[in-house]
Design an enzyme around this catalytic site. Structure first.
Site, PDB file in Angstrom:
ATOM      1  N   GLU A   1       0.912  -1.240  -0.027  1.00  0.00           N
ATOM      2  CA  GLU A   1       0.067   0.124  -0.041  1.00  0.00           C
ATOM      3  C   GLU A   1       0.890   1.140   0.059  1.00  0.00           C
ATOM      4  OE1 GLU A   1      -0.495  -2.717   1.671  1.00  0.00           O
ATOM      5  OE2 GLU A   1      -2.368  -3.437   1.169  1.00  0.00           O
ATOM      6  N   HIS A  15     -11.577  -6.313   8.495  1.00  0.00           N
ATOM      7  CA  HIS A  15     -12.278  -5.809   7.100  1.00  0.00           C
ATOM      8  C   HIS A  15     -13.538  -4.641   7.594  1.00  0.00           C
ATOM      9  CE1 HIS A  15     -10.513  -9.680   6.096  1.00  0.00           C
ATOM     10  NE2 HIS A  15     -10.359  -9.091   4.931  1.00  0.00           N
TER      11      HIS A  15
HETATM   12  C1  LIG Z   1      -2.086  -5.184   4.117  1.00  0.00           C
HETATM   13  C2  LIG Z   1      -2.992  -6.105   3.374  1.00  0.00           C
HETATM   14  N1  LIG Z   1      -3.386  -5.805   2.144  1.00  0.00           N
HETATM   15  C3  LIG Z   1      -4.276  -6.212   1.323  1.00  0.00           C
HETATM   16  C4  LIG Z   1      -5.126  -7.454   1.900  1.00  0.00           C
HETATM   17  C5  LIG Z   1      -6.317  -8.095   1.160  1.00  0.00           C
HETATM   18  N2  LIG Z   1      -5.746  -9.354   0.880  1.00  0.00           N
HETATM   19  C6  LIG Z   1      -6.052 -10.412   1.663  1.00  0.00           C
HETATM   20  S1  LIG Z   1      -5.423 -11.821   0.892  1.00  0.00           S
HETATM   21  C7  LIG Z   1      -4.510 -11.250  -0.517  1.00  0.00           C
HETATM   22  C8  LIG Z   1      -3.802 -11.670  -1.210  1.00  0.00           C
HETATM   23  C9  LIG Z   1      -2.703 -12.494  -0.732  1.00  0.00           C
HETATM   24  O1  LIG Z   1      -1.825 -13.351  -1.711  1.00  0.00           O
HETATM   25  P1  LIG Z   1      -0.780 -14.168  -1.292  1.00  0.00           P
HETATM   26  O2  LIG Z   1       0.360 -13.439  -0.546  1.00  0.00           O
HETATM   27  O3  LIG Z   1      -0.233 -14.659  -2.447  1.00  0.00           O
HETATM   28  O4  LIG Z   1      -1.347 -15.237  -0.424  1.00  0.00           O
HETATM   29  P2  LIG Z   1      -2.556 -16.660  -0.765  1.00  0.00           P
HETATM   30  O5  LIG Z   1      -3.798 -16.104  -0.406  1.00  0.00           O
HETATM   31  O6  LIG Z   1      -2.099 -16.697  -2.129  1.00  0.00           O
HETATM   32  O7  LIG Z   1      -2.168 -17.736   0.268  1.00  0.00           O
HETATM   33  C10 LIG Z   1      -5.083  -9.651  -0.203  1.00  0.00           C
HETATM   34  C11 LIG Z   1      -4.838  -8.697  -1.480  1.00  0.00           C
HETATM   35  C12 LIG Z   1      -4.745  -7.716   3.313  1.00  0.00           C
HETATM   36  N3  LIG Z   1      -5.358  -8.724   3.882  1.00  0.00           N
HETATM   37  N4  LIG Z   1      -3.737  -7.278   4.082  1.00  0.00           N
END
Ligand SMILES: Cc1ncc(C[n+]2csc(CCOP(=O)(O)OP(=O)(O)O)c2C)c(N)n1
Ligand SMILES: Cc1ncc(C[n+]2csc(CCOP(=O)(O)OP(=O)(O)O)c2C)c(N)n1
Ligand SMILES: [Mg+2]
Ligand SMILES: [Mg+2]
Lengths: 337, 409, 337, 409
Positions: free
Chosen positions: A60, A129
């Protein structure tokens, strides 16, 4: 005119502006190809290309920093933070950079970025959230803070935000994305289609930043609030049959003190409400300023209706959420005072 | 009470105050050794350059090897002039700060090549996002010296209206971005700006500078992720002057072999260069700028140098490092090295150099006199008081209008 | 008892606690070998070793995260953020993690970190060495926020913070590090040695978090403030010869409402003051709560004395700083109202 | 309106919905090829491992090469059981979520080896700092399944008092840290915890897990800086399942060759492994744990895997990637591969496997019945309402006491 929910209205506002101005570009986590986890940026990539609506890495701070750099070059970036709860890694870029660039460079550089972010609870999102972090921004000189409460305002204000020469933090109360909400956890979701503010022009229009609206006229008490609670306050007044005047602030910074003061001077009683935890929330600013401005008109202490000083719980979110009953209790207390 | 052995590893510099200065642990490869790949080389192919040290000027001050940018003597003399001016200016400002003329100052002594050669190897239309130690860029881009001084003493002619600490310049006309006091924030901004250059298709690029210590910030990483993902036309200069205030570079570097090597983790072209070698800085910047302009993306350049003086006027390095390190610092002094190179070419001599120093010194002194005619920090005139309410927003809102009234201005 | 300035008092508090409790460790940028740019952690590395007082990389998020992890294992980390202006990169770790760990794990894990950071202006630090960002923290459920105004309190409260089972954001008004300050830009720096609160026991003692102190008794008006402005408010009352009661809050969260209310109910008039920009600062919380609590006792609107809604300017910092004249104007306004 | 060519580079996956699934661009080196260095090897010496792919199980499901951890068949069967249980549990919870029994769920389908083998190769006394997709650790560490379910339906027995979204477990007894909804924040925490282990000298270490997408966060960088600088005994697992919700891994990776390679920029030991190979995950974790415990510092392990199902119950991947990718994903299914390996060893057979699945299914169903006896999200009983005011602080202050009164509970 078309019937739109808030998501469609925001999408339409982005679409209008991207069509009108090639410098407007939109990006964020999952906001490109897929069009955003709430679909606010849907179809923009197909329509405007990979470079005008694109996916950003999960950082971010980098998203904010990139937007600042683009804005400094004259583009009009509209950056999405997926949930307002996740804006904190980017806060430094907002507080120390975006907000101050015009000031510290004495106007040589500016960063008129729009930061869009869904906020607020009531969707069983748990503590990460559900936040309403607006008071982190209302205290930052140099940014404007906007939070609409319906599709019509959302579109008009988003367009105004994009056109603003100043950075705008634009919070979208996600509980209202798909329909109005009266604060009853169990209640069926009604639809924006049936609400007058669900009538949204398909074409460009804008609403002034800094102007509040009296959305319910009344003479017994003034309720000043914004976002989801505007609808809750209206419903509570309706339910309790109290002649409350409800002001939808829409813009938090700079807030429309004139409209507030006019109402409080008339009613002599005031409630300020926010969904965020009570201590040091934006309602405190409103109460502090209203008591100063309208001291001699006030017949009772200004009451704050707020979330509690706790993180947003998951299972008990309706015990946290300042619903109609809390408004009614507060109105009664203020009226009886 | 203190454990003799710390229970976890905390790196420490080789020497501390009281010890004899010693750089023998630092390997300095000979000049001219490094290969110069084509500017469209894959980022991953630059590994040797990220681990090595690009040097052009050898110990005899001759330019050797593939990286020699083969510059015209006029250009070299111009570079020398900017570097000398940077130093003279810094020295004068320090004195003036000591006399109470300004609240604060930061010198760039020993690092003049980094900024001057970097700026000269780019176009003046390229935007730079510096940290607070690249004032050399301003000289290279021809900023009015009186203007710079007026900023530093925050007087009525300060183009920043007295709002910023000294040396936190901003100069839009010279494509010099507003310097932030917050470390590393300029990096993702530079990347975004560079992407906007591509978006505009105007052929411009961006460059940014960050200190060794500041590479530890999240924004350094975020910027390299962006630069790598969007193949942005940006040059990320890491100025490894080995100190971050009192903290030696090992606290930011940890076990990393070099700072340039960090760029490899993002697949970016990465060069480690002799930051005290005007020609090396020029050549590396030229290479990176050409690469960026041709659409091959970003380059990370580590400028290996040494912060020859205090961090700022608030700092006294004798509390954390031995005195005299600078004298034995193996990469020497950038001004002296370019001077000797020019002399070796028969294009310069001691007399001309002394005259140059004298001229610039006089010019700086005269400029300061002129600057003071526009006011001083303590006695004014400053920017009008009411200007503190301007530029917060494009137009002041009711709060600022009221507050200005409250202040009675 | 010894005469100490605030730096020495804080250093002494750290020293006492590191001596008593091997789990207390201290770190931050330049806070190890060199002992901190303001020297608050001086000599601790020599005395307690490289692992109990060490230099950290320049990454405030990592510093906060590391502290949380250490605290979760039972250590008592005291982490320094070099200037409060630079706390923002670490804000996410504070807001989303440190503050909520106990709550979200239902008490299984806790993060009783102490975050020390010099704040406030008046040292010609410009906009990035002058901020008072306390209101970013006072709105965060789960952290306590402390700001002392003199050496004696600073040491006693720092020790209490280290012993607190909750995370504490501990702001040190750097304008007061070396001496008391009455708000006159030109005035010579007086010394803590001559001030009663510059008498500081060398041994361990602690002061309760959550307790305010009436530092000047009066009956005409109550001034509630904290940090540097406590001294400015006292000086202003003295200068104007106004019978003002001055309350030094010391703890902002949880603030001592009882002491405030007792005073306001007595005086009937109130000023709340902060150095931070006006809008949405902590003074708004105080005003909002005091008007609610003491409505019927109030004879005039509560006035806020604050910084302006601008970044902290450099050359004109004394035009920004809420000095004695602004206090006197506000007192006169409240008294005449 | 749309430019045909974007004006700056934005990476995109090879295939999108409607296209034929295709992984032919991914090079899969044969099993057994990678060298296994001594656990005290210098971080920089692991470059080939960071760029390669440690695989133990070959296409015939036989364990080959230096990395074969030579596990006892009992251990393999235990691992298989945990993986099957993880999957059965996930599948059941998904169904229950669809029936409205819980607000949200996240499966770990296809990634069970990452968490189960990772946990088994560590000590149970080592603290783990997972993301939301390592529920396998809980099974491996023997957490009560009814307890897990009670958390997911937020009922009166939820050890988190209904405060967290489902799957955001915390279990101090099992040294399972509280999962945050905020990505990457656990990383510097894990490093700090690991440093505290060394400080305590108790021989414990820490491990943490992060997704491919989340490596873009500043906290990833901050944690690796810390780990490198203080040589912390921590294992940083990057679970590269190739997707971050709808975003393919190229947005986080950019031009980086691998995620493991990012560790090299910090001089850390870095391994890229077949995350769907139970033995490879076990062996790599064992190696890293031994390295950490012996004081040689941190290891970054990239687990190359594939998110076989949706991101969460709020997600539908058919909007952004072709259907059927999982079936042709070249590293296969971790459960199937370990099962076949055991069968090949003569230590397992289809009947026993079917019986295991049946048993675990029944156990999960029975557990859920029991869980519901402690309440459901919609009908309660939940944790008492007043509990929302607890644990904000060690003791509620006047504000929380008043607010509880206001709520009338
Ligand atoms: C600081 C932050 N930014 C955005 C989110 C929203 N978000 C939740 S899961 C996700 C994707 C994460 O992907 P990855 O790190 O590849 O993990 P995976 O879900 O594939 O295990 C996002 C953008 C969050 N939870 N926290
Ligand atoms: C975010 C942030 N944290 C801390 C500081 C305080 N600070 C100012 S300069 C400095 C050291 C920077 O060192 P380095 O990056 O090596 O740059 P150099 O001064 O050597 O050019 C620190 C810690 C700051 N300005 N911003
Ligand atoms: Mg440095
Ligand atoms: Mg992923």
């Amino acid at each position: 005119m078309a019937k739109m929910n808030m998501i469609q209205a925001l999408n339409s506002g982005l679409d209008n502006m991207m069509e009108r101005d090639p410098d407007v570009i939109s990006f964020g986590e999952d906001a490109g190809y897929f069009g955003g986890v709430f679909r606010v940026t849907a179809n923009l990539q197909t329509k405007y290309g990979l470079d005008r609506s694109f996916d950003a890495p999960i950082n971010e701070a980098a998203i904010m920093g990139m937007a600042i750099g683009m804005a400094a070059k004259g583009l009009k970036p509209v950056a999405e933070i997926q949930f307002a709860d996740y804006i904190f890694p980017g806060l430094d870029q907002i507080v120390s950079e975006m907000s101050r660039l015009r000031y510290r460079s004495a106007g040589q550089f500016t960063a008129p970025v729009v930061v869009r972010s869904p906020c607020g609870g009531g969707i069983r999102g748990g503590q990460t959230h559900s936040m309403s972090p607006e008071a982190f921004f209302t205290q930052v000189p140099g940014v404007q803070v906007v939070m609409p409460s319906n599709p019509y305002d959302a579109k008009g204000l988003l367009i105004a935000a994009i056109e603003s020469p100043d950075p705008v933090i634009f919070f979208e109360p996600k509980r209202l994305y798909n329909g109005p909400f009266e604060g009853h956890s169990g209640g069926a979701l009604s639809s924006w289609g049936k609400h007058p503010k669900g009538e949204v022009p398909e074409d460009y229009y804008s609403l002034p930043i800094g102007k509040a609206e009296v959305v319910r006229e009344g003479s017994a008490i003034t309720i000043v609030t914004y976002g989801t609670l505007v609808l809750v306050a209206q419903a509570a007044a309706e339910k309790a049959g109290i002649d409350a005047e409800v002001i939808d602030l829409k813009t938090l910074v700079p807030y429309d003190l004139e409209t507030i003061a006019r109402s409080v001077n008339k009613t002599g009683r005031c409630i300020v409400a926010q969904e965020a935890p009570r201590t040091s929330g934006f309602a405190a600013e409103l109460a502090a300023q209203v008591q100063e401005e309208c001291f001699y008109a006030l017949e009772a202490p200004i009451q704050r209706v707020t979330g509690w000083d706790t993180p947003y719980p998951h299972a008990h979110e309706w015990a946290y959420f300042p619903g109609p009953d809390r408004f009614i209790n507060a109105m009664n207390a203020v009226l009886e005072a | 009470m203190a454990h003799t052995e710390p229970r976890f590893h905390v790196p420490a510099p080789h020497v501390r105050p009281g010890d004899t200065p010693d750089f023998s642990h630092i390997a300095i490869p000979p000049a001219g050794e490094a290969k110069r790949p084509a500017t469209d080389v894959a980022g991953m192919e630059t590994r040797d350059l990220a681990l090595g040290l690009v040097r052009v000027l050898d110990h005899n001050h001759q330019a050797v090897g593939e990286w020699d940018p083969k510059l015209d003597p006029d250009v070299l003399r111009e570079g020398l002039r900017h570097m000398v001016l940077t130093r003279v200016f810094d020295d004068r400002m320090l004195k003036l700060q000591r006399q109470g003329k300004m609240s604060f100052y930061m010198k760039s002594t020993g690092e003049e090549a980094v900024s001057v050669a970097g700026a000269m190897a780019m176009q003046n239309s390229d935007m730079v996002f510096p940290s607070y130690r690249q004032q050399g860029i301003l000289f290279a881009r021809g900023r009015d010296i009186v203007d710079m001084m007026c900023h530093c003493i925050s007087n009525s002619r300060d183009n920043l209206k007295g709002r910023q600490l000294p040396v936190h310049y901003a100069w839009a006309e010279g494509k010099f971005f507003s310097i932030s006091g917050n470390l590393a924030t300029q990096l993702p901004q530079a990347v975004g700006y560079a992407m906007a250059c591509e978006y505009r298709g105007d052929g411009e690029i961006a460059a940014t500078w960050i200190g060794d210590g500041s590479t530890a910030e999240g924004d350094f990483h975020g910027a390299l992720v962006l630069a790598s993902t969007y193949r942005a036309p940006v040059i990320v200069n890491v100025v490894n002057n080995q100190w971050a205030i009192s903290t030696f570079q090992g606290i930011a570097a940890g076990e990393a072999p070099t700072f340039a090597y960090k760029g490899m983790g993002y697949g970016l072209a990465s060069l480690r260069i002799d930051g005290n070698d005007f020609l090396a800085v020029y050549a590396a910047t030229q290479w990176a700028a050409e690469r960026a302009r041709a659409g091959h993306g970003a380059t990370v350049i580590e400028h290996f140098t040494y912060r020859a003086d205090a961090h700022s006027t608030s700092d006294d390095p004798s509390g954390y490092r031995p005195k005299g390190e600078n004298e034995i610092w193996p990469l020497g002094d950038p001004v002296e090295r370019l001077k000797q190179h020019l002399i070796g070419l028969g294009e310069w001599d001691e007399e001309r150099h002394a005259a140059l120093e004298k001229d610039l010194n006089e010019m700086v002194i005269a400029s300061y006199k002129e600057a003071e005619t526009h006011g001083t920090l303590h006695d004014g005139p400053l920017s009008p008081v009411e200007s503190i309410f301007e530029d917060v927003y494009a137009e002041p809102d009711w709060r600022l209008r009221r507050q200005r009234q409250d202040l009675g201005v």
